[in-house]
Design a protein around this motif. Structure first.
Motif, PDB file in Angstrom:
ATOM      1  N   PRO B 376       0.829  -1.203   0.000  1.00 34.30           N
ATOM      2  CA  PRO B 376       0.000   0.000   0.000  1.00 34.30           C
ATOM      3  C   PRO B 376       0.868   1.260   0.000  1.00 34.30           C
ATOM      4  O   PRO B 376       1.988   1.248   0.532  1.00 34.30           O
ATOM      5  N   ALA B 377       0.349   2.331  -0.597  1.00 36.13           N
ATOM      6  CA  ALA B 377       1.108   3.582  -0.707  1.00 36.13           C
ATOM      7  C   ALA B 377       1.571   4.069   0.674  1.00 36.13           C
ATOM      8  O   ALA B 377       2.710   4.522   0.837  1.00 36.13           O
ATOM      9  N   ALA B 378       0.696   3.940   1.677  1.00 35.30           N
ATOM     10  CA  ALA B 378       1.046   4.434   3.014  1.00 35.30           C
ATOM     11  C   ALA B 378       2.253   3.681   3.573  1.00 35.30           C
ATOM     12  O   ALA B 378       3.118   4.268   4.234  1.00 35.30           O
ATOM     13  N   ASN B 379       2.343   2.376   3.296  1.00 30.16           N
ATOM     14  CA  ASN B 379       3.467   1.590   3.797  1.00 30.16           C
ATOM     15  C   ASN B 379       4.767   1.920   3.072  1.00 30.16           C
ATOM     16  O   ASN B 379       5.838   1.941   3.673  1.00 30.16           O
ATOM     17  N   LEU B 380       4.663   2.179   1.755  1.00 29.36           N
ATOM     18  CA  LEU B 380       5.876   2.573   1.024  1.00 29.36           C
ATOM     19  C   LEU B 380       6.384   3.913   1.563  1.00 29.36           C
ATOM     20  O   LEU B 380       7.587   4.100   1.780  1.00 29.36           O
ATOM     21  N   ALA B 381       5.455   4.827   1.831  1.00 32.02           N
ATOM     22  CA  ALA B 381       5.834   6.125   2.396  1.00 32.02           C
ATOM     23  C   ALA B 381       6.500   5.924   3.759  1.00 32.02           C
ATOM     24  O   ALA B 381       7.522   6.555   4.064  1.00 32.02           O
ATOM     25  N   ALA B 382       5.946   5.035   4.574  1.00 30.89           N
ATOM     26  CA  ALA B 382       6.498   4.785   5.913  1.00 30.89           C
ATOM     27  C   ALA B 382       7.903   4.192   5.819  1.00 30.89           C
ATOM     28  O   ALA B 382       8.787   4.497   6.630  1.00 30.89           O
ATOM     29  N   LEU B 383       8.114   3.352   4.811  1.00 28.94           N
ATOM     30  CA  LEU B 383       9.440   2.752   4.615  1.00 28.94           C
ATOM     31  C   LEU B 383      10.469   3.825   4.263  1.00 28.94           C
ATOM     32  O   LEU B 383      11.577   3.852   4.820  1.00 28.94           O
ATOM     33  N   ILE B 384      10.072   4.718   3.346  1.00 30.51           N
ATOM     34  CA  ILE B 384      10.986   5.800   2.949  1.00 30.51           C
ATOM     35  C   ILE B 384      11.272   6.700   4.154  1.00 30.51           C
ATOM     36  O   ILE B 384      12.399   7.149   4.360  1.00 30.51           O
ATOM     37  N   ALA B 385      10.253   6.915   4.981  1.00 26.86           N
ATOM     38  CA  ALA B 385      10.433   7.732   6.181  1.00 26.86           C
ATOM     39  C   ALA B 385      11.462   7.103   7.121  1.00 26.86           C
ATOM     40  O   ALA B 385      12.299   7.801   7.705  1.00 26.86           O
ATOM     41  N   LYS B 398      15.681  -2.718   1.683  1.00 28.94           N
ATOM     42  CA  LYS B 398      15.345  -3.736   0.674  1.00 28.94           C
ATOM     43  C   LYS B 398      14.834  -5.017   1.354  1.00 28.94           C
ATOM     44  O   LYS B 398      13.886  -5.646   0.883  1.00 28.94           O
ATOM     45  N   THR B 399      15.488  -5.365   2.487  1.00 28.78           N
ATOM     46  CA  THR B 399      15.056  -6.551   3.235  1.00 28.78           C
ATOM     47  C   THR B 399      13.659  -6.339   3.800  1.00 28.78           C
ATOM     48  O   THR B 399      12.799  -7.223   3.722  1.00 28.78           O
ATOM     49  N   VAL B 400      13.433  -5.131   4.359  1.00 31.24           N
ATOM     50  CA  VAL B 400      12.115  -4.828   4.940  1.00 31.24           C
ATOM     51  C   VAL B 400      11.053  -4.870   3.848  1.00 31.24           C
ATOM     52  O   VAL B 400       9.961  -5.409   4.037  1.00 31.24           O
ATOM     53  N   PHE B 401      11.415  -4.318   2.664  1.00 31.21           N
ATOM     54  CA  PHE B 401      10.467  -4.283   1.541  1.00 31.21           C
ATOM     55  C   PHE B 401      10.040  -5.699   1.167  1.00 31.21           C
ATOM     56  O   PHE B 401       8.853  -5.968   0.983  1.00 31.21           O
ATOM     57  N   PRO B 411       6.022  -1.164   8.088  1.00 34.10           N
ATOM     58  CA  PRO B 411       7.483  -1.311   8.011  1.00 34.10           C
ATOM     59  C   PRO B 411       8.137  -1.175   9.390  1.00 34.10           C
ATOM     60  O   PRO B 411       9.049  -1.923   9.726  1.00 34.10           O
ATOM     61  N   ARG B 412       7.613  -0.253  10.197  1.00 31.22           N
ATOM     62  CA  ARG B 412       8.205  -0.042  11.517  1.00 31.22           C
ATOM     63  C   ARG B 412       8.068  -1.303  12.379  1.00 31.22           C
ATOM     64  O   ARG B 412       9.007  -1.717  13.066  1.00 31.22           O
ATOM     65  N   ALA B 413       6.896  -1.920  12.308  1.00 33.32           N
ATOM     66  CA  ALA B 413       6.666  -3.150  13.081  1.00 33.32           C
ATOM     67  C   ALA B 413       7.606  -4.254  12.613  1.00 33.32           C
ATOM     68  O   ALA B 413       8.140  -5.014  13.431  1.00 33.32           O
ATOM     69  N   ILE B 414       7.817  -4.339  11.302  1.00 36.65           N
ATOM     70  CA  ILE B 414       8.721  -5.367  10.767  1.00 36.65           C
ATOM     71  C   ILE B 414      10.145  -5.124  11.258  1.00 36.65           C
ATOM     72  O   ILE B 414      10.843  -6.046  11.698  1.00 36.65           O
ATOM     73  N   VAL B 415      10.565  -3.864  11.203  1.00 34.87           N
ATOM     74  CA  VAL B 415      11.918  -3.501  11.637  1.00 34.87           C
ATOM     75  C   VAL B 415      12.125  -3.878  13.106  1.00 34.87           C
ATOM     76  O   VAL B 415      13.141  -4.459  13.485  1.00 34.87           O
TER      77      VAL B 415
END
Ligand SMILES: [Zn+2]
Lengths: 95, 485
Positions: B376-385, B398-401, B411-415
């Protein structure tokens, strides 16, 4: 003559009509009379008159883009001379 | 290219039929949706029963005007419906309601880009008409089956002038037109399902000649590639025929995608004679200035304008802007990512790289509108953040993606779950550096002896020892300080 046997055969073919030679001959006479009558109308000067597409001075009424029909497939297929499941069945078409 | 074609130039015009995205059919209240069981979306009107009257769907006219305004056509204030008469089992009334004289749009143009040059392709006309049913030929030995669900679905027929000269130009025109109807929301542009269909009028003439050659109509192409291949085949066939002293006949040919050739469609009838005449059931449509202006004001941003805005507002390279605006859904996805976080260039890089790769891999290209994005767009934005705030490195991202593709977690939860937070604690990194250098005293000596490219080796060892989590700029800084000490 406004129209000949060849025209009659062309029109009949486009209308999917099989005419006997006698019918063809009578069509030539009948349609020729109709076309001759049109000559009377052609005598009018229509230079400044816009071509008429519709004789009633109306605008097309329109409706909102809403689905108002429900499937009524059984009733509609009941009118078909032949069916196959939910399809209409027609003689085979060869392109 | 075939040497024969050097002497000749192609003359190509395209006729597109676009099924409109209305809820109901053009002249009755049946659903226009795709994929219903056979004949479920029918009624006495679209089955051509005697005594019924068509009532026009207003949105059909709105969509046609929308297309005409976007393509810069002249919009006819007075429109007329015509009957096109012919017999075929999928045409239940024996005539198709269409437009002949006075179509709704005339003129207009599309600018296409091929080989670094821009070419203007003019349109002849756009008109409204109803679609026909569908014959199923090979199910039974002695009969054919007919499904009238598509009968009465509104179509726009968009006819270009014969101004294209190569398959590439035809392909560019077609792609541009499809992008446009998708942006306008009037057609989903799906060539495989037949909601966006294209026939090509193809002829050749000696280069520089002004007279047109014998025109062949090519049908049955259901992808952009098929249109380009069919036109290429046909140009070559015509040039070869003429060079061999043969003559061409005006005819309709069908593209055979398996054999990659066009074949003559032998027609029983010598010439088409549709005997058009004004439909007595439908009075003319009179369009007011107000009706047209309301539609003009509501036009969405068009692809060309959006491309320019992506360059000027986001500072994107022209190429990025071109790719991102090639689909309305893709452009909107990009804008959603940027709206959530900013950093347009990073958003563009992720989309142009990983997202588009995944769209191809998952064969989403042909989807009319992509809703099932890889992330989702929101998650891609969160990853870039997370990258921008220094929580993770680009490499860890890249691993998180990859993880995001199979997980609904943020993404934050995954990290956090995977312990991927970037190591930015100087003393911890320093300790790892000390270990790495202590383990390779000979390499340290070589480095100090002038072999400076060994720096990459040390950085690699530190990253390896920290599972890729060490903050790379910090590693570099601390490493240099230590080695140069
Ligand atoms: Zn209907």
């Amino acid at each position: 003559m406004k129209i000949g046997p060849d025209d009659i055969r062309t029109v009949a073919r486009l209308a999917r009509l099989n005419l006997t030679p006698e019918e063809e001959a009578s069509m030539v006479t009948t349609l020729d009379a109709i076309l001759t009558y049109m000559e009377t109308l052609n005598a009018l000067d229509t230079t400044d008159i816009e071509p008429t597409a519709h004789i009633i001075d109306l605008e097309t009424p329109w409706r909102a883009d809403e689905v108002t029909n429900e499937a009524n497939t059984e009733a509609l297929l009941a009118n078909a001379p032949a069916r196959d499941g939910n399809h209409f069945r027609v003689p085979k078409i060869i392109d | 290219m075939n040497p024969d074609l050097d002497r000749y130039e192609g003359v190509i015009g395209l006729e597109v039929h676009a099924e409109m995205l209305t809820a109901s059919k053009i002249f009755c209240g049946c659903s226009a949706a795709f994929g219903a069981p056979p004949n479920d979306n029918t009624c006495p009107v679209c089955l051509g029963m005697p005594g019924v009257l068509p009532v026009l769907n207003r949105r059909v006219v709105e969509f046609a005007v929308r297309a005409g305004l976007a393509i810069d056509c002249r919009i006819a204030r007075r429109n007329r419906w015509a009957r096109k008469n012919y017999f075929y089992p999928d045409l239940c009334k024996g005539y198709q309601i269409s437009q002949f004289e006075l179509p709704i749009c005339e003129g207009g143009y599309l600018d296409i880009h091929v080989d670094e040059t821009t070419k203007r392709v003019h349109l002849t006309r756009i008109h409204m008409e109803e679609d026909t049913g569908k014959n199923i030929h090979d199910a039974h030995g002695d009969s054919s089956l007919v499904d009238f669900n598509r009968s009465g679905v509104p179509l726009l027929e968009i006819v270009s002038e014969p101004e294209m000269s190569s398959p590439a130009e035809a392909g560019a025109y077609l792609r541009k037109l499809r992008t446009l109807v998708q942006y306008l929301g009037i057609c989903d542009g799906n060539m495989e399902e037949g909601s966006f269909r294209c026939d090509a009028n193809v002829s050749v003439r000696l280069r520089g000649a002004t007279e047109l050659g014998v025109k062949v109509e090519v049908k049955n192409m259901n992808s952009f590639r098929a249109v380009e291949k069919a036109i290429a085949f046909e140009l070559e066939r015509q040039a070869d025929t003429l060079d061999d002293g043969g003559h061409l006949v005006q005819e309709t040919r069908l593209w055979d995608a398996d054999r990659e050739e066009t074949r003559s469609m032998r027609s029983k009838e010598s010439a088409h004679d549709y005997r058009y005449f004004p439909d007595p059931d439908l009075p003319p449509i009179i369009l007011s200035e107000d009706f047209i202006e309301t539609i003009r004001r509501a036009l969405p941003e068009l692809p060309d304008a959006r491309r320019e805005r992506f360059v000027s507002a986001f500072g994107l390279p022209a190429y990025d802007a071109e790719v991102l605006t090639s689909r309305r859904d893709l452009a909107e996805y990009f804008e959603a990512v940027v709206a959530a976080h900013g950093n347009a260039k990073a958003a563009s890089n992720w989309i142009m790289g990983d997202i588009i790769r995944l769209i191809h891999e998952r064969k989403l290209d042909d989807a009319p509108i992509i809703t099932d994005w890889p992330v989702p767009a929101a998650n891609l934005a969160a990853l870039i953040a997370l990258i921008d705030e220094g929580t993770i490195s680009g490499k860890i991202a890249k691993t998180v993606f990859e993880e995001m593709l199979t997980s609904d977690e943020s993404p934050r939860a995954i990290v956090e779950r995977k312990g991927l937070v970037q190591m930015s604690d100087e003393s911890a990194i320093q300790a790892v550096i000390d270990e790495v250098l202590a383990a390779s005293p000979d390499k340290v000596a070589e480095y100090r002896g002038g072999k400076e490219k060994l720096q990459g080796f040390f950085v690699g060892q530190v990253m390896k020892a920290t599972g890729g989590k060490a903050n790379p700029p910090l590693v570099n800084k601390l490493l240099m300080a230590k080695l140069k000490a």
